[in-house]
Design an enzyme around this catalytic site. Structure first.
Site, mmCIF file in Angstrom:
data_model
loop_
_atom_site.group_PDB
_atom_site.id
_atom_site.type_symbol
_atom_site.label_atom_id
_atom_site.label_comp_id
_atom_site.label_asym_id
_atom_site.label_seq_id
_atom_site.Cartn_x
_atom_site.Cartn_y
_atom_site.Cartn_z
ATOM 1 N N ASP A 1 16.000 25.164 29.108
ATOM 2 C CA ASP A 1 17.427 24.866 28.984
ATOM 3 C C ASP A 1 18.261 26.106 29.304
ATOM 4 O O ASP A 1 17.722 27.166 29.613
ATOM 5 C CB ASP A 1 17.743 24.293 27.597
ATOM 6 N N SER A 2 19.572 25.958 29.229
ATOM 7 C CA SER A 2 20.454 27.053 29.622
ATOM 8 C C SER A 2 20.269 28.284 28.726
ATOM 9 O O SER A 2 20.363 29.419 29.207
ATOM 10 C CB SER A 2 21.922 26.609 29.628
#
Length: 81
Positions: free
Chosen positions: A34-35
């Site tokens: 994920d980010s």
């Protein structure tokens, strides 16, 4: 240890994946990072190699190979200086 191997170690540790699934052609999406994982990887890489990766450069990375090439180039430049 090569730049690529060091980056693989960092990515594997942060994204909780086996190093064998990380390829130069692969992306963070491929390993379901994920980010937050991506930001942590970039910070860890900056610390490990004592370089800075501007956000506008980081956004251009399409694959792990792009990140590895960027780091290799900047490490080489630092060694010349």
């Amino acid at each position: 240890m090569s730049v690529e191997e060091q980056i693989k170690d960092i990515v594997a540790k942060i994204a909780h994946v086996d190093k064998s699934v990380i390829t130069r052609e692969g992306t963070f999406k491929d390993i379901k990072a994920d980010s937050l994982d991506i930001v942590q990887v970039l910070v860890a890489v900056e610390d490990a190699f004592d370089i800075e990766i501007p956000d506008e450069e980081a956004q251009k990375f399409q694959s792990f190979g792009d990140l590895v090439s960027y780091v290799e180039n900047h490490v080489a430049e630092k060694e010349k200086a």
